[in-house]
Design a protein around this motif. Structure first.
Motif, mmCIF file in Angstrom:
data_model
loop_
_atom_site.group_PDB
_atom_site.id
_atom_site.type_symbol
_atom_site.label_atom_id
_atom_site.label_comp_id
_atom_site.label_asym_id
_atom_site.label_seq_id
_atom_site.Cartn_x
_atom_site.Cartn_y
_atom_site.Cartn_z
ATOM 1 N N SER A 204 0.758 -1.249 0.064
ATOM 2 C CA SER A 204 0.012 0.102 0.090
ATOM 3 C C SER A 204 0.795 1.226 0.090
ATOM 4 O O SER A 204 0.471 2.391 -0.570
ATOM 5 C CB SER A 204 -0.824 0.177 1.104
ATOM 6 N N ARG A 208 0.546 4.124 -2.651
ATOM 7 C CA ARG A 208 0.296 5.736 -2.267
ATOM 8 C C ARG A 208 1.477 6.396 -2.945
ATOM 9 O O ARG A 208 1.110 7.596 -3.294
ATOM 10 C CB ARG A 208 0.279 5.746 -0.761
ATOM 11 N N HIS A 209 2.783 5.960 -2.692
ATOM 12 C CA HIS A 209 3.617 6.777 -3.631
ATOM 13 C C HIS A 209 3.469 6.978 -5.098
ATOM 14 O O HIS A 209 3.703 7.986 -5.522
ATOM 15 C CB HIS A 209 4.960 6.058 -3.332
ATOM 16 N N ASN A 212 0.917 9.583 -5.549
ATOM 17 C CA ASN A 212 1.223 10.902 -5.598
ATOM 18 C C ASN A 212 2.035 11.427 -6.589
ATOM 19 O O ASN A 212 2.118 12.637 -6.869
ATOM 20 C CB ASN A 212 2.149 11.113 -4.290
ATOM 21 N N ILE A 220 -5.619 3.819 -8.018
ATOM 22 C CA ILE A 220 -5.803 3.168 -6.936
ATOM 23 C C ILE A 220 -7.052 1.841 -7.318
ATOM 24 O O ILE A 220 -6.567 0.828 -6.644
ATOM 25 C CB ILE A 220 -6.602 4.196 -6.114
ATOM 26 N N ASP A 268 -2.143 5.519 6.198
ATOM 27 C CA ASP A 268 -2.488 6.783 6.458
ATOM 28 C C ASP A 268 -4.239 6.958 6.475
ATOM 29 O O ASP A 268 -4.752 6.290 5.380
ATOM 30 C CB ASP A 268 -1.807 7.554 5.394
ATOM 31 N N PHE A 271 -5.550 8.150 3.028
ATOM 32 C CA PHE A 271 -5.362 7.153 2.071
ATOM 33 C C PHE A 271 -6.325 6.011 2.114
ATOM 34 O O PHE A 271 -6.829 5.518 0.949
ATOM 35 C CB PHE A 271 -3.993 6.630 1.883
#
Length: 402
Positions: A204, A208-209, A212, A220, A268, A271
């Protein structure tokens, strides 16, 4: 089936599921009941428009995995820890008593084979988190004392139910009960449950990186679905059912899940919320296909309705299913009304019960009459409980507040 015919089949499944879900909700019944009825209507039982062909079953299988992913995603492990011993006692009693009652009735009274009796007991075990949450939220009782116990117990119920499903799945493909194989499956599940959340959280971070730095929309959903399918494959490779992979992936990505060795791998919250928001539409597209397929697989024309067996079997198992859950809070401290509220709220079976029944049918462990009986039991516990719980709180809610 030709490709264009398959398009029409999928159209009928999706539209009928939506129509009957809307109708069920307007009648104050759980939406899953509408999806089941849609399958019965368009399937071999009545109109015979749609057959449960392999392509439909494949989509239904994806629907099961996504359903368990959603259950994992919504599982609140902290809530489970906070409710303490009461939730554990209610969950264990609510799992074991219906299982024992269902197994003994099937094995001793109806003289069914051992594996069939085990599957019948398993079908009666897990409480539906989704239905319980919805009813308690509608009544604004989710934060009450009994609401906290019920939700904690339902979480644990689902986890234990999935483990039991993995064991029975092994028995079904292995041709019978084998304690050595059961031990191997339990060990595989334990290792899988320990390692899978860690791996899912690590992956994950990568997702997430990438989110970004990527300017391409849809990252996603595509990566999370890929993760879910990978974990389903991994669960199968570990000797457990594929749906366990979906559940563990959802559990690890839940914003309410934590690991015991610190916050370094904590997901997070923003997220996690984004994952939920973007995955919900996909989950809500595929999961109705599973429930409609359950209805499609039930051919009411093949059942001998004049036979006393179907009626005696379903009514007897229904009493056992209700009694096992009603008795689950007897062993905890609390007022009589609180224990009644907890017991009633634990009754609905919903999704996990349907998965048990469908696996029993697909493995040829349930014949059509037994399968129909189990679907009737699951449907009744799912349909009646919201009405009974609303009546109970309407009459005794004021006393519970004191």
């Amino acid at each position: 089936m030709a490709v264009h015919d398959y398009f029409l089949t999928l159209l009928i499944i999706l539209l009928s599921a939506r129509l009957f879900t809307e109708l069920a909700v307007r009648l104050k019944a759980p939406g899953v009941i509408g999806e089941l009825l849609a399958g019965v209507l368009i399937g071999p039982s009545l109109l015979n428009w749609v057959q449960p062909v392999e392509a439909v079953k494949l989509l239904a299988e994806i629907g099961i995995i996504m359903l368990l992913f959603e259950v994992g995603l919504e599982t609140d492990v902290r809530r489970l820890a906070q409710t303490g011993a009461k939730a554990f006692v209610v969950a264990f009693a609510g799992l074991s008593m219906p299982f024992v009652l269902g197994f003994l009735l099937a094995y001793r009274f109806f003289e069914l084979p051992l594996l069939t009796a085990l599957f019948i007991g398993g079908t009666l075990t897990a409480t539906s988190i989704g239905i319980t949450l919805r009813v308690l939220a509608d009544l604004k009782r989710q934060d009450s004392t009994e609401g906290q116990v019920v939700l904690g117990a339902a979480v644990l119920d689902d986890i234990l139910g999935v483990v039991m499903l993995a064991l029975l799945y092994e028995f079904s493909i292995g041709g019978g009960v084998n304690l050595i194989n059961a031990g191997k499956v339990l060990l595989s599940i334990m290792v899988f449950f320990v390692l899978a959340p860690i791996a899912a959280k690590l992956i994950s971070f990568i997702i997430r990186h990438l989110g970004n730095v990527s300017d391409v929309p849809g990252l996603i959903p595509s990566t999370i679905v890929s993760l879910m399918l990978f974990f389903a494959w991994l669960a199968h490779a570990a000797g457990a059912p594929e749906l366990l992979g979906g559940f563990s992936a959802g559990l690890a990505l839940s914003r309410r899940f934590f690991l015991p060795f610190g916050a370094s791998l904590a997901v997070d919250a923003d997220f996690a919320h984004e994952i939920e928001a973007q995955m919900k539409p996909i989950i809500h597209l595929f999961t109705p296909i599973f429930f409609v397929t359950v209805g499609l697989s039930l051919n009411l024309r093949e059942i001998e309705w004049n036979s006393p067996f179907v009626w005696v079997f379903s009514s007897t198992l229904f009493v056992a299913a209700v009694a096992g859950k009603i008795m689950s809070p007897l062993f905890i401290k609390g007022s009589r009304l609180q224990r009644w509220a907890i017991g009633i709220a634990m009754v609905p079976r919903g999704e996990i019960g349907l998965i048990f029944a469908e696996l029993g049918k697909e493995s040829n462990i349930f014949n059509n009459a037994i399968y129909a009986g189990m679907i009737i039991v699951v449907a009744l516990t799912t349909l009646l409980t919201p009405f009974i719980l609303k009546w109970f709180y309407g009459r005794y809610g004021a006393q519970l507040n004191h």
